[in-house]
Design an enzyme around this catalytic site. Structure first.
Site, PDB file in Angstrom:
ATOM      1  N   HIS A  17       0.804  -1.224   0.000  1.00 33.62           N
ATOM      2  CA  HIS A  17       0.000   0.000   0.000  1.00 33.62           C
ATOM      3  C   HIS A  17       0.837   1.274   0.000  1.00 33.62           C
ATOM      4  O   HIS A  17       0.375   2.323   0.425  1.00 33.62           O
ATOM      5  CB  HIS A  17      -0.953  -0.014   1.200  1.00 33.62           C
ATOM      6  CG  HIS A  17      -1.994  -1.092   1.091  1.00 33.62           C
ATOM      7  ND1 HIS A  17      -2.576  -1.698   2.175  1.00 33.62           N
ATOM      8  CD2 HIS A  17      -2.530  -1.699   0.014  1.00 33.62           C
ATOM      9  CE1 HIS A  17      -3.429  -2.630   1.773  1.00 33.62           C
ATOM     10  NE2 HIS A  17      -3.411  -2.649   0.452  1.00 33.62           N
ATOM     11  N   HIS A 104      -0.147 -16.073   7.376  1.00 37.49           N
ATOM     12  CA  HIS A 104       0.397 -14.963   6.585  1.00 37.49           C
ATOM     13  C   HIS A 104       1.703 -14.523   7.243  1.00 37.49           C
ATOM     14  O   HIS A 104       2.223 -15.220   8.118  1.00 37.49           O
ATOM     15  CB  HIS A 104      -0.617 -13.821   6.463  1.00 37.49           C
ATOM     16  CG  HIS A 104      -0.487 -13.085   5.159  1.00 37.49           C
ATOM     17  ND1 HIS A 104       0.595 -12.265   4.890  1.00 37.49           N
ATOM     18  CD2 HIS A 104      -1.276 -13.057   4.059  1.00 37.49           C
ATOM     19  CE1 HIS A 104       0.468 -11.765   3.669  1.00 37.49           C
ATOM     20  NE2 HIS A 104      -0.662 -12.230   3.128  1.00 37.49           N
ATOM     21  N   ASP A 352      -6.967 -13.067  -3.403  1.00 38.08           N
ATOM     22  CA  ASP A 352      -7.041 -14.124  -4.417  1.00 38.08           C
ATOM     23  C   ASP A 352      -7.534 -15.407  -3.768  1.00 38.08           C
ATOM     24  O   ASP A 352      -6.923 -15.879  -2.795  1.00 38.08           O
ATOM     25  CB  ASP A 352      -5.641 -14.385  -4.987  1.00 38.08           C
ATOM     26  CG  ASP A 352      -5.158 -13.248  -5.862  1.00 38.08           C
ATOM     27  OD1 ASP A 352      -5.673 -13.125  -6.982  1.00 38.08           O
ATOM     28  OD2 ASP A 352      -4.266 -12.493  -5.429  1.00 38.08           O
TER      29      ASP A 352
HETATM   30  C1  LIG Z   1       0.155 -13.884  -7.320  1.00 36.42           C
HETATM   31  C2  LIG Z   1       0.000 -13.990  -5.831  1.00 36.42           C
HETATM   32  C3  LIG Z   1      -1.113 -13.463  -5.229  1.00 36.42           C
HETATM   33  C4  LIG Z   1      -1.297 -13.565  -3.856  1.00 36.42           C
HETATM   34  N1  LIG Z   1      -2.455 -13.089  -3.304  1.00 36.42           N
HETATM   35  C5  LIG Z   1      -2.679 -13.281  -1.985  1.00 36.42           C
HETATM   36  C6  LIG Z   1      -3.899 -12.875  -1.396  1.00 36.42           C
HETATM   37  O1  LIG Z   1      -4.767 -12.319  -2.063  1.00 36.42           O
HETATM   38  N2  LIG Z   1      -4.076 -13.100  -0.072  1.00 36.42           N
HETATM   39  C7  LIG Z   1      -3.128 -13.719   0.705  1.00 36.42           C
HETATM   40  O2  LIG Z   1      -3.332 -13.912   1.882  1.00 36.42           O
HETATM   41  N3  LIG Z   1      -1.973 -14.121   0.170  1.00 36.42           N
HETATM   42  C8  LIG Z   1      -1.717 -13.911  -1.138  1.00 36.42           C
HETATM   43  N4  LIG Z   1      -0.529 -14.304  -1.678  1.00 36.42           N
HETATM   44  C9  LIG Z   1       0.452 -14.941  -0.818  1.00 36.42           C
HETATM   45  C10 LIG Z   1       1.118 -14.018   0.169  1.00 36.42           C
HETATM   46  O3  LIG Z   1       1.792 -12.988  -0.477  1.00 36.42           O
HETATM   47  C11 LIG Z   1       2.015 -14.886   1.039  1.00 36.42           C
HETATM   48  O4  LIG Z   1       1.450 -16.111   1.217  1.00 36.42           O
HETATM   49  C12 LIG Z   1       2.216 -14.346   2.386  1.00 36.42           C
HETATM   50  O5  LIG Z   1       3.026 -13.218   2.286  1.00 36.42           O
HETATM   51  C13 LIG Z   1       2.905 -15.314   3.347  1.00 36.42           C
HETATM   52  O6  LIG Z   1       4.157 -15.669   2.878  1.00 36.42           O
HETATM   53  P1  LIG Z   1       4.513 -17.195   2.522  1.00 36.42           P
HETATM   54  O7  LIG Z   1       3.270 -17.833   2.077  1.00 36.42           O
HETATM   55  O8  LIG Z   1       5.491 -17.081   1.429  1.00 36.42           O
HETATM   56  O9  LIG Z   1       5.026 -17.792   3.787  1.00 36.42           O
HETATM   57  C14 LIG Z   1      -0.318 -14.206  -3.057  1.00 36.42           C
HETATM   58  C15 LIG Z   1       0.821 -14.729  -3.670  1.00 36.42           C
HETATM   59  C16 LIG Z   1       0.987 -14.646  -5.047  1.00 36.42           C
HETATM   60  C17 LIG Z   1       2.189 -15.240  -5.684  1.00 36.42           C
END
Ligand SMILES: Cc1cc2nc3c(=O)[nH]c(=O)nc-3n(C[C@H](O)[C@H](O)[C@H](O)COP(=O)(O)O)c2cc1C
Length: 408
Positions: A17, A104, A352
């Site tokens: 943000h 998260h 997503d």
């Molecule tokens: C293209 C893309 C979109 C993402 N959208 C979301 C989202 O809408 N909500 C969410 O909680 N995590 C989303 N993530 C994942 C988070 O960025 C990520 O899971 C979170 O930072 C925790 O980190 P880790 O899963 O790598 O441990 C997305 C990841 C990618 C690659």
């Protein structure tokens, strides 16, 4: 840290943000014809709001090139670029600020830095990947022009829905390890032929239309239940010269694994036959050498996934990445606040339900960054060695004749 690569170095900046997200790309060869349109193609494939299968956050993600290019040609100097964050709604998160989102990065970022971005995922948000995707698009243009290298990623599964066994065979009979191919011939053919056009023909980015329909149903089911679902992305890189990779710690697959597992939400990486390769004996798994139609030495099969000893062997490189079900869900979950007070979190914000359709260009870009960096490294070794007189004092089995060298 936020820099990737040794000779082709990419540093990304930005949070979910803040005003903008972007990258500085250092080490791009001079003289490459490059416009914003070259970069925009991949950014538009990554951007949110492409279909009802992705987050409704509406970002156009139009790239602005700041430096390193004049009259449409790279100067060899650092390329700076950025994309504005336009559709921010930090207030979406205010009520949930008392809770670290389960699975998260809120809790770990706060533990690590002692301070965190006030809203959204901050630096852990997938907004950060814009800089990588832009940098990857630049690397890819060079790789395509200089070597004819093609990189295509596609969604291979969503939840338990995957490209079926007639296309990608699974091992079945546990007592008969000779019975089935590690990967079916159809799957090998898919890897040889799949194009980005095939991939983009379906909103899931699964090139198998019938499977894509079932994937859509699975994602919609998760979304309707205020839940989320994971999946896998498979990627193939074609026409990579042999000789790339820097053993022993920077083996090619180690660099690929590093690159892929740095993408948010990744949980698994496998190359070539991967985990399935552990289920068949060496006699089935070995890639026998053959003379190829063009007279060069290659392998009859490619269970190695194009890498042996951490060095590319000239065959296609293919690998698969597992993405978890996104953490932020609006379904109420029992959890605890930062101070340990038990409670229930139904996360707000736009998220997503499944990340894999949008992860496809991110995977391609990280693959391009790895290949580009490894190519430049091998180039520097080869170029410096070529300045020396030819080796004549060693037995012939020890030396590759210069005319037979086909690596970078
Ligand atoms: C293209 C893309 C979109 C993402 N959208 C979301 C989202 O809408 N909500 C969410 O909680 N995590 C989303 N993530 C994942 C988070 O960025 C990520 O899971 C979170 O930072 C925790 O980190 P880790 O899963 O790598 O441990 C997305 C990841 C990618 C690659």
């Amino acid at each position: 840290m936020s820099t990737f690569g040794t000779l082709f170095r990419v540093t990304t900046y930005g949070e979910s943000h803040c005003a903008s997200v972007g990258a500085i790309i250092d080490g791009c060869p001079p003289g490459l014809a490059l416009s914003a349109a070259d970069v925009q193609v991949q950014l538009s494939r990554r951007r949110p709001g492409q279909s009802n299968l992705t987050t409704p956050r509406d970002e156009k993600d139009l790239v602005q090139l700041q430096s390193g290019i004049e009259h449409g040609v790279t100067l060899g100097t650092p390329i700076g670029l950025f994309v504005k964050n336009e559709d921010q709604r930090p207030h979406d998160y205010s009520e949930t600020d008392m809770y670290p989102r389960p699975s998260h990065a809120d809790y770990t970022y706060l533990q690590k830095y002692g301070v965190k971005a006030s809203s959204g995922g901050g630096r852990s948000s997938a907004r950060e990947t814009i800089g990588r995707v832009a940098a990857g698009a630049i690397a890819e243009k060079y790789l395509r022009q200089a070597y004819g290298i093609e990189i295509v990623a596609f969604v291979s599964s969503v939840g338990k829905v995957r490209i079926p066994s007639s296309v990608a065979s699974q091992n079945g009979d546990e007592d008969n390890d000779d019975a089935e191919d590690i990967l079916s011939l159809e799957y090998a053919k898919l890897l040889k032929t799949v194009t980005r056009q095939d991939v983009d023909a379906n909103p899931t980015r699964c090139p198998h239309a019938e499977t894509s329909e079932r994937m859509i149903e699975r994602i919609v089911r998760a979304k309707d239940a205020n839940d989320s679902i994971g999946g896998t992305v498979t990627c193939v890189i074609r026409n990579v010269p042999s000789g790339l990779g820097e053993p022993v710690f920077d083996k090619f697959e180690a660099k690929l694994g590093h690159a892929m597992l740095s993408i948010p939400a990744t949980k698994a990486f496998e190359i070539g036959s991967g985990f399935r390769g552990t289920e068949v004996p060496g006699s089935r798994h070995n890639d026998a050498f053959v003379r190829k139609a063009n007279g060069t030495l290659g392998t009859a099969t490619n269970w190695s996934g194009g890498v042996q000893g951490g060095i590319t062997n000239g065959e296609d490189i293919y690998f698969r990445i597992g993405f978890k079900s996104p953490a932020t869900i609006s379904q109420a979950q029992s959890t605890a606040q930062y101070d340990g007070t038990p409670g229930s979190l139904a996360a707000r914000g736009r998220h997503d339900p499944c990340v894999v359709p949008r992860a496809v260009p991110i995977v391609e870009s990280m693959a391009a960054l790895v290949v580009m960096d490894e190519l430049l490294l091998q180039h520097s070794r080869k170029t410096s060695a070529a300045l020396l007189p030819a080796i004549t004092t060693l037995p012939p089995t020890m030396v590759l004749p210069r005319e037979a060298e086909k690596s970078a």
